[in-house]
Write an enzyme that holds these catalytic residues in place. Sequence first.
Site, PDB file in Angstrom:
ATOM      1  N   GLU A  92      34.943 -34.025  34.704  1.00 45.97           N
ATOM      2  CA  GLU A  92      34.987 -35.362  34.103  1.00 45.97           C
ATOM      3  C   GLU A  92      36.267 -36.106  34.489  1.00 45.97           C
ATOM      4  O   GLU A  92      36.976 -36.647  33.648  1.00 45.97           O
ATOM      5  CB  GLU A  92      34.833 -35.286  32.582  1.00 45.97           C
ATOM      6  CG  GLU A  92      33.393 -35.044  32.148  1.00 45.97           C
ATOM      7  CD  GLU A  92      33.111 -35.539  30.750  1.00 45.97           C
ATOM      8  OE1 GLU A  92      32.570 -36.656  30.629  1.00 45.97           O
ATOM      9  OE2 GLU A  92      33.417 -34.824  29.788  1.00 45.97           O
ATOM     10  N   TYR A 107      30.313 -29.488  36.316  1.00 47.76           N
ATOM     11  CA  TYR A 107      30.130 -30.197  35.052  1.00 47.76           C
ATOM     12  C   TYR A 107      28.634 -30.334  34.788  1.00 47.76           C
ATOM     13  O   TYR A 107      27.932 -31.049  35.506  1.00 47.76           O
ATOM     14  CB  TYR A 107      30.781 -31.586  35.078  1.00 47.76           C
ATOM     15  CG  TYR A 107      30.458 -32.404  33.847  1.00 47.76           C
ATOM     16  CD1 TYR A 107      30.975 -32.047  32.608  1.00 47.76           C
ATOM     17  CD2 TYR A 107      29.619 -33.506  33.918  1.00 47.76           C
ATOM     18  CE1 TYR A 107      30.665 -32.769  31.471  1.00 47.76           C
ATOM     19  CE2 TYR A 107      29.302 -34.239  32.788  1.00 47.76           C
ATOM     20  CZ  TYR A 107      29.831 -33.876  31.563  1.00 47.76           C
ATOM     21  OH  TYR A 107      29.517 -34.583  30.438  1.00 47.76           O
ATOM     22  N   ASP A 143      32.793 -26.930  32.665  1.00 49.34           N
ATOM     23  CA  ASP A 143      32.181 -27.313  31.397  1.00 49.34           C
ATOM     24  C   ASP A 143      30.669 -27.205  31.574  1.00 49.34           C
ATOM     25  O   ASP A 143      30.046 -28.072  32.182  1.00 49.34           O
ATOM     26  CB  ASP A 143      32.595 -28.750  31.062  1.00 49.34           C
ATOM     27  CG  ASP A 143      31.921 -29.288  29.815  1.00 49.34           C
ATOM     28  OD1 ASP A 143      31.219 -28.507  29.123  1.00 49.34           O
ATOM     29  OD2 ASP A 143      32.090 -30.491  29.525  1.00 49.34           O
ATOM     30  N   ASN A 185      28.545 -26.979  29.012  1.00 53.98           N
ATOM     31  CA  ASN A 185      27.912 -27.692  27.900  1.00 53.98           C
ATOM     32  C   ASN A 185      26.825 -26.887  27.189  1.00 53.98           C
ATOM     33  O   ASN A 185      25.850 -27.448  26.685  1.00 53.98           O
ATOM     34  CB  ASN A 185      27.365 -29.043  28.374  1.00 53.98           C
ATOM     35  CG  ASN A 185      28.331 -30.183  28.018  1.00 53.98           C
ATOM     36  OD1 ASN A 185      28.854 -30.231  26.906  1.00 53.98           O
ATOM     37  ND2 ASN A 185      28.548 -31.077  28.962  1.00 53.98           N
ATOM     38  N   ASP A 216      39.527 -33.652  24.901  1.00 52.67           N
ATOM     39  CA  ASP A 216      38.837 -32.930  23.831  1.00 52.67           C
ATOM     40  C   ASP A 216      38.496 -31.497  24.244  1.00 52.67           C
ATOM     41  O   ASP A 216      37.972 -30.732  23.430  1.00 52.67           O
ATOM     42  CB  ASP A 216      37.578 -33.677  23.374  1.00 52.67           C
ATOM     43  CG  ASP A 216      36.663 -34.071  24.524  1.00 52.67           C
ATOM     44  OD1 ASP A 216      37.066 -33.958  25.698  1.00 52.67           O
ATOM     45  OD2 ASP A 216      35.533 -34.529  24.247  1.00 52.67           O
TER      46      ASP A 216
END
Length: 246
Positions: A34, A105, A139, A141, A236
Amino acid sequence: MKIATWNVNGIRARAEQVAGWLASEKPDVACLQEIKALPSQVPALLFEPGEYWTKWHGGGGYSGVALLVSKALAAAEPAWAHPAFDHENRIVTAEVGPVTVASVYVPNGGKDMDAKMRFLESLRQWAAGVQGPLIVCGDLNVARAEIDVYPKDRKPTAIGQTPAERELFARLLETGLADVQRKLYPDTPELYTWWAPWRNLRERNMGWRIDYVLASEGVAVKARECKVFRETGTSDHAPLVAEFEL
């Protein structure tokens, strides 16, 4: 070898944090997600740091990934690539000696769950076809299991926790990859890497584990550490750093 991954949630907003982290942690390979910037928009202090070969695979205001490989590890610039299924700047790979390293990602799925599932399945197929050792960082997710979510947030219908997503994650591991952190700490709770940005959840460590270092079994057995740096940066997500005796 030290391999790190970090969803920075905007490289322009966190350029100095990332540069400071690279200088202090000195990973041999750094995978970023990101970045939310085109290569031309990556801050100068990171675009081509003297210690690293760099590949910025950006997509403007959304997504984007990067790979940085230490010149002490690779005397010549690595062979960079991204698989044909990558249509939105979500994966970049490098050949680092005999090892293929990928910064990944996986889309969240909140706007298009079908697209997330297609991406995970394509990632699985790609990983199954890689010849030689593979390390997948990023990431993803998906919280693999209940232990990977703070108890009050556990909900099987929540995006990132659904049985279908976890099944695809399991099938990705079946290609010969191991979850390095879980291999080292199979029963340790609260190894979270992401926290919702409210109510001081990060400070209270009430989060999810959705960032991973996955490695071929022959590499994973040589891992000696895989640590979350919860106090680093203002993204985050926190950096995750794995160390291998290679």
